[in-house]
Enzyme design. Sequence first.
Site, short mmCIF file in Angstrom:
data_model
loop_
_atom_site.label_atom_id
_atom_site.label_comp_id
_atom_site.label_asym_id
_atom_site.label_seq_id
_atom_site.Cartn_x
_atom_site.Cartn_y
_atom_site.Cartn_z
N ASP A 164 30.02 -16.01 -20.35
CA ASP A 164 29.70 -17.20 -19.57
C ASP A 164 30.82 -17.50 -18.58
O ASP A 164 31.93 -17.87 -18.99
CB ASP A 164 29.51 -18.41 -20.48
CG ASP A 164 28.23 -18.32 -21.30
OD1 ASP A 164 27.17 -18.17 -20.69
OD2 ASP A 164 28.31 -18.43 -22.53
N ASP A 193 19.88 -19.37 -24.84
CA ASP A 193 21.29 -19.64 -25.08
C ASP A 193 21.48 -21.14 -25.33
O ASP A 193 21.09 -21.96 -24.51
CB ASP A 193 22.11 -19.21 -23.86
CG ASP A 193 23.61 -19.41 -24.05
OD1 ASP A 193 24.02 -19.80 -25.15
OD2 ASP A 193 24.35 -19.17 -23.09
N MET A 195 18.16 -21.96 -20.88
CA MET A 195 19.23 -22.74 -21.50
C MET A 195 18.59 -23.75 -22.45
O MET A 195 17.74 -24.55 -22.03
CB MET A 195 20.07 -23.46 -20.45
CG MET A 195 20.89 -22.53 -19.57
SD MET A 195 22.06 -21.49 -20.51
CE MET A 195 23.07 -22.75 -21.31
N GLY A 200 27.54 -25.69 -19.80
CA GLY A 200 28.90 -26.12 -19.56
C GLY A 200 29.78 -26.14 -20.79
O GLY A 200 30.98 -25.90 -20.70
N PHE A 201 29.20 -26.39 -21.95
CA PHE A 201 29.98 -26.50 -23.18
C PHE A 201 29.23 -25.87 -24.35
O PHE A 201 28.01 -25.98 -24.45
CB PHE A 201 30.28 -27.97 -23.51
CG PHE A 201 31.06 -28.68 -22.45
CD1 PHE A 201 32.46 -28.62 -22.43
CD2 PHE A 201 30.41 -29.40 -21.46
CE1 PHE A 201 33.18 -29.26 -21.45
CE2 PHE A 201 31.13 -30.05 -20.46
CZ PHE A 201 32.52 -29.99 -20.45
N GLY A 202 29.99 -25.24 -25.24
CA GLY A 202 29.40 -24.69 -26.44
C GLY A 202 29.26 -25.74 -27.52
O GLY A 202 29.78 -26.86 -27.42
N GLY A 261 22.71 -23.60 -29.08
CA GLY A 261 22.23 -24.08 -30.36
C GLY A 261 21.47 -23.06 -31.17
O GLY A 261 20.66 -23.43 -32.03
N HIS A 296 27.72 -11.47 -24.46
CA HIS A 296 27.37 -12.48 -23.46
C HIS A 296 28.65 -13.12 -22.92
O HIS A 296 29.49 -13.61 -23.69
CB HIS A 296 26.48 -13.54 -24.09
CG HIS A 296 25.85 -14.48 -23.12
ND1 HIS A 296 24.72 -14.15 -22.38
CD2 HIS A 296 26.19 -15.74 -22.74
CE1 HIS A 296 24.39 -15.18 -21.62
NE2 HIS A 296 25.26 -16.15 -21.82
N MET A 311 32.10 -19.97 -15.70
CA MET A 311 31.87 -21.32 -15.21
C MET A 311 32.92 -21.69 -14.17
O MET A 311 34.10 -21.30 -14.29
CB MET A 311 31.95 -22.32 -16.36
CG MET A 311 31.06 -22.00 -17.54
SD MET A 311 31.28 -23.25 -18.84
CE MET A 311 30.40 -22.49 -20.19
N SER A 340 28.10 -14.88 -27.74
CA SER A 340 28.73 -15.48 -26.57
C SER A 340 30.24 -15.58 -26.75
O SER A 340 30.73 -16.29 -27.64
CB SER A 340 28.16 -16.87 -26.31
OG SER A 340 28.86 -17.50 -25.26
N HIS A 385 26.71 -13.99 -17.42
CA HIS A 385 25.95 -15.18 -17.04
C HIS A 385 26.82 -16.07 -16.16
O HIS A 385 27.81 -16.65 -16.62
CB HIS A 385 25.53 -15.93 -18.32
CG HIS A 385 24.87 -17.24 -18.08
ND1 HIS A 385 24.83 -18.23 -19.04
CD2 HIS A 385 24.21 -17.73 -17.01
CE1 HIS A 385 24.17 -19.27 -18.57
NE2 HIS A 385 23.80 -19.00 -17.34
N MET A 433 27.45 -19.34 -14.30
CA MET A 433 27.14 -20.76 -14.13
C MET A 433 28.03 -21.28 -13.01
O MET A 433 28.94 -22.10 -13.22
CB MET A 433 27.37 -21.51 -15.44
CG MET A 433 26.37 -21.15 -16.51
SD MET A 433 26.62 -22.08 -18.05
CE MET A 433 27.42 -20.82 -19.03
#
Length: 216
Positions: free
Chosen positions: A34, A174, A136, A141-143, A176, A32, A36, A7, A65, A67
Amino acid sequence: MPLVSPSLLAADFLHLDREIDMINRSEADWLHLDVMDGSFVPNISFGFPVLEAVASVCKKPLDVHYMIEKPERYIQQTARLGAMMMNVHVEASLHLHRTVQEIHNAGMKAGVTLNPSSPVSLLEDIIGDVDMVLLMSVNPGFGGQKFIENTIGKVQRLRQLITDSGSHALIEVDGGVQGDTAPRLVKAGVDVLVSGSYVFRSPTPEQTIHDLRMLK
């Protein structure tokens, strides 16, 4: 063995060219991305200027992806990037079947995403039309968030739905995804591992990607 889609959200944006070079050299299968909007999720990441710059130099298929609210507005623009996969949230798409059709008509593969609190049963009437489902395993919203344990059972329920329906959809997870969670996810039936911080903050990111790909 799983596919690995690092990501970009966790990359060093001051040295993005160096990060993309690493991805190109690595055994990563996809990249990947993201996107947002600060509305559907409480964060803003990057938009088309960054996507276009990355697409111009990245040699890996782009796994985009969204969001965001009303992702269908950006189907054609995403296709022009040369994206391989356009992934939209079930929760953000009022007319999901139409959106999936339009993504396919634009020449891309279509993925749909479920937030942690959204049940697999929401996919019963669309699972045969999509190429991939992204689960998810953190709140979007946050890594760098902690893995939600319920995801393991959710993967198993999704795998059963795919089997029962005759779908060929891949399962992507996606959030953790790291050394202790990745093997459990693969064992549960995951096809594609998205990993951000675990890859980009590793002292040896190419080796980390290799190790993820070797999981069975």
